[in-house]
Design a protein around this motif. Structure first.
Motif, mmCIF file in Angstrom:
data_model
loop_
_atom_site.group_PDB
_atom_site.id
_atom_site.type_symbol
_atom_site.label_atom_id
_atom_site.label_comp_id
_atom_site.label_asym_id
_atom_site.label_seq_id
_atom_site.Cartn_x
_atom_site.Cartn_y
_atom_site.Cartn_z
ATOM 1 N N ARG A 1 12.346 14.829 -13.670
ATOM 2 C CA ARG A 1 13.507 15.369 -14.798
ATOM 3 C C ARG A 1 14.754 14.995 -13.834
ATOM 4 N N ASP A 2 16.027 14.855 -14.554
ATOM 5 C CA ASP A 2 17.168 14.704 -13.988
ATOM 6 C C ASP A 2 17.296 15.599 -13.101
ATOM 7 N N GLY A 3 17.340 15.589 -11.656
ATOM 8 C CA GLY A 3 17.854 16.385 -10.684
ATOM 9 C C GLY A 3 16.350 17.423 -10.241
ATOM 10 N N ALA A 4 15.219 17.011 -10.816
ATOM 11 C CA ALA A 4 13.950 17.959 -10.652
ATOM 12 C C ALA A 4 13.042 16.965 -9.890
ATOM 13 N N TYR A 5 12.408 17.462 -8.943
ATOM 14 C CA TYR A 5 11.454 16.741 -8.123
ATOM 15 C C TYR A 5 10.189 17.281 -7.779
ATOM 16 N N ILE A 6 9.017 16.479 -7.737
ATOM 17 C CA ILE A 6 7.883 16.974 -7.029
ATOM 18 C C ILE A 6 7.425 15.827 -5.946
ATOM 19 N N THR A 7 6.636 16.172 -5.223
ATOM 20 C CA THR A 7 5.995 15.188 -4.078
ATOM 21 C C THR A 7 4.861 15.001 -4.515
ATOM 22 N N PHE A 8 4.494 13.383 -4.466
ATOM 23 C CA PHE A 8 3.352 13.070 -5.043
ATOM 24 C C PHE A 8 2.464 12.067 -3.921
ATOM 25 N N ALA A 9 1.410 12.289 -3.714
ATOM 26 C CA ALA A 9 0.566 11.756 -2.585
ATOM 27 C C ALA A 9 -0.629 11.174 -2.997
ATOM 28 N N SER A 10 -0.721 9.678 -2.496
ATOM 29 C CA SER A 10 -2.082 9.175 -2.777
ATOM 30 C C SER A 10 -2.811 8.831 -1.289
ATOM 31 N N THR A 11 -4.226 8.994 -1.162
ATOM 32 C CA THR A 11 -4.799 9.052 -0.030
ATOM 33 C C THR A 11 -6.176 8.453 -0.174
ATOM 34 N N HIS A 12 -6.741 8.080 0.823
ATOM 35 C CA HIS A 12 -8.204 7.553 0.597
ATOM 36 C C HIS A 12 -8.667 7.800 2.380
ATOM 37 N N LEU A 13 -9.656 8.983 2.204
ATOM 38 C CA LEU A 13 -10.350 9.236 3.514
ATOM 39 C C LEU A 13 -11.384 8.305 4.058
ATOM 40 N N ASP A 14 -11.573 8.593 5.341
ATOM 41 C CA ASP A 14 -12.616 7.579 5.837
ATOM 42 C C ASP A 14 -13.978 8.117 5.371
ATOM 43 N N TYR A 15 -15.077 7.155 5.129
ATOM 44 C CA TYR A 15 -16.318 7.214 4.327
ATOM 45 C C TYR A 15 -17.421 7.500 5.719
ATOM 46 N N ARG B 1 6.470 20.916 2.549
ATOM 47 C CA ARG B 1 7.320 20.006 1.785
ATOM 48 C C ARG B 1 8.295 20.932 1.068
ATOM 49 N N SER B 2 9.547 20.254 0.586
ATOM 50 C CA SER B 2 10.562 20.830 -0.245
ATOM 51 C C SER B 2 10.073 21.213 -1.562
ATOM 52 N N TYR B 3 9.297 20.171 -2.140
ATOM 53 C CA TYR B 3 9.033 20.392 -3.590
ATOM 54 C C TYR B 3 7.458 20.712 -3.520
ATOM 55 N N PRO B 4 7.158 21.191 -4.840
ATOM 56 C CA PRO B 4 5.596 21.316 -5.222
ATOM 57 C C PRO B 4 4.964 19.799 -5.091
ATOM 58 N N VAL B 5 3.934 19.953 -4.626
ATOM 59 C CA VAL B 5 3.086 18.729 -4.242
ATOM 60 C C VAL B 5 1.986 18.562 -4.925
ATOM 61 N N LEU B 6 1.613 17.209 -5.785
ATOM 62 C CA LEU B 6 0.368 16.842 -6.005
ATOM 63 C C LEU B 6 -0.327 15.668 -5.122
ATOM 64 N N LEU B 7 -1.476 16.115 -4.724
ATOM 65 C CA LEU B 7 -2.339 14.766 -3.856
ATOM 66 C C LEU B 7 -3.481 14.560 -4.599
ATOM 67 N N ALA B 8 -3.641 13.342 -4.672
ATOM 68 C CA ALA B 8 -4.733 12.651 -5.326
ATOM 69 C C ALA B 8 -5.289 11.587 -4.514
ATOM 70 N N GLY B 9 -6.740 11.328 -4.589
ATOM 71 C CA GLY B 9 -7.363 10.140 -4.114
ATOM 72 C C GLY B 9 -9.019 10.456 -3.890
ATOM 73 N N ASP B 10 -9.340 9.534 -3.010
ATOM 74 C CA ASP B 10 -10.636 9.196 -2.792
ATOM 75 C C ASP B 10 -10.993 10.011 -1.396
ATOM 76 N N PHE B 11 -11.653 11.224 -1.561
ATOM 77 C CA PHE B 11 -11.710 11.922 -0.287
ATOM 78 C C PHE B 11 -13.069 11.792 0.388
ATOM 79 N N ASN B 12 -13.916 11.041 0.004
ATOM 80 C CA ASN B 12 -15.358 10.707 0.223
ATOM 81 C C ASN B 12 -16.042 11.806 0.669
ATOM 82 N N ALA B 13 -15.815 12.715 -0.124
ATOM 83 C CA ALA B 13 -16.483 14.107 0.315
ATOM 84 C C ALA B 13 -16.907 14.924 -1.087
#
Length: 260
Positions: free
Chosen positions: A142-156, A176-188
């Motif tokens: 949103r205007d002036g509002a932020y989140i931190t978003f992360a994409s990852t893929h861990l070792d299999y 981090r300064s902002y709320p975080v969402l982390l998504a990915g293939d964790f292979n676990a």
């Protein structure tokens, strides 16, 4: 007289923004390991993403200008740029390794502006198969509002390697300064040490459905996490039964709690 007083109080409260403290609108997050386009065209993958209508997408096994014998129809294509174009979303790519004359890695698609983008390599020991990374973006949802978003893929290959990588994710993302969402293939699987204890400070927003193999799923190894755990509320999670990869894609409609 009472009615006039109540109207006056409502008018004053509205003027000073008291009603602006409601929780933000929900965000729809999609996480998908693409299997480097071996099982579907970029057009098909883009059409699926558009049909889900996500706000932000975490992608894994993203090729850029590679030449794979197993995916000849994708040779030379820039997955992240083309998917961004075909979905109408903004895009970011994080290379993990050079591969087959091009690059292989992780990506983010977003409806909203990305104010910063950073690729961070994760630990790789002598027991690890290949370099892994996390792609981190601050998203102005949103205007002036932020989140931190992360994409990852861990070792299999082994849990010890993934535990080191989860430790690095926590070190990079928990302050981090902002709320975080982390998504990915964790292979676990959820019972693995790297998930059960390594991610215990996060809220799992991705449900319990198995995600691999796509044709007859037996294990959950793909996730969407939120931090701080008390900041995020899961409204609905969905695992999609589509055969465009060897993973099933999953989504979560999430909302931030304004007062946590």
């Amino acid at each position: 007289m009472k009615l006039k007083i109540m109207f006056l109080l409502f008018y004053i409260a509205s003027s000073f923004g008291v009603y602006a403290i409601n929780d933000p609108e929900p965000l729809k997050i999609l996480c998908y390991n693409l299997r480097f386009g071996e099982l579907a065209s970029l057009e098909e993958l883009a059409e699926f993403i558009k049909s889900v209508d996500p706000d932000i997408v975490a992608l894994q096994e993203v090729d850029v200008r590679t030449y794979r014998e197993r995916a000849p129809k994708q040779n030379g294509k820039d997955f992240i740029t083309e998917l961004g174009y075909r979905t109408g979303m903004l895009s970011a790519f994080g290379k993990t390794i050079p591969y087959m004359d091009g690059y292989y890695g992780i990506g983010i698609l977003s409806k909203y502006p990305l104010s910063s983008i950073e690729r961070i390599y994760l630990p790789k020991s002598a027991h690890g198969k290949e370099q892994r990374a996390v792609l981190v973006a601050d998203v102005e949802y949103r205007d002036g509002a932020y989140i931190t978003f992360a994409s990852t893929h861990l070792d299999y290959t082994n849990t010890q390697e993934r535990q080191l990588q989860v430790q690095a994710l926590n070190k990079e993302l928990l302050n981090r300064s902002y709320p975080v969402l982390l998504a990915g293939d964790f292979n676990a699987i959820p019972e693995a040490e790297e998930i059960m204890n390594g991610m215990k400070r996060w809220k799992d927003l991705s449900g319990k459905d198995a995600t691999v193999p796509a044709k007859n799923p037996k294990k959950k190894i793909d996730y969407i996490f939120g931090y701080p755990a008390g900041k995020w509320e899961l409204i609905r999670d969905t695992t999609y039964q589509v055969q465009l990869s060897d993973h099933l894609p999953l989504s979560a409609i999430v909302q931030m709690k304004q007062h946590n």
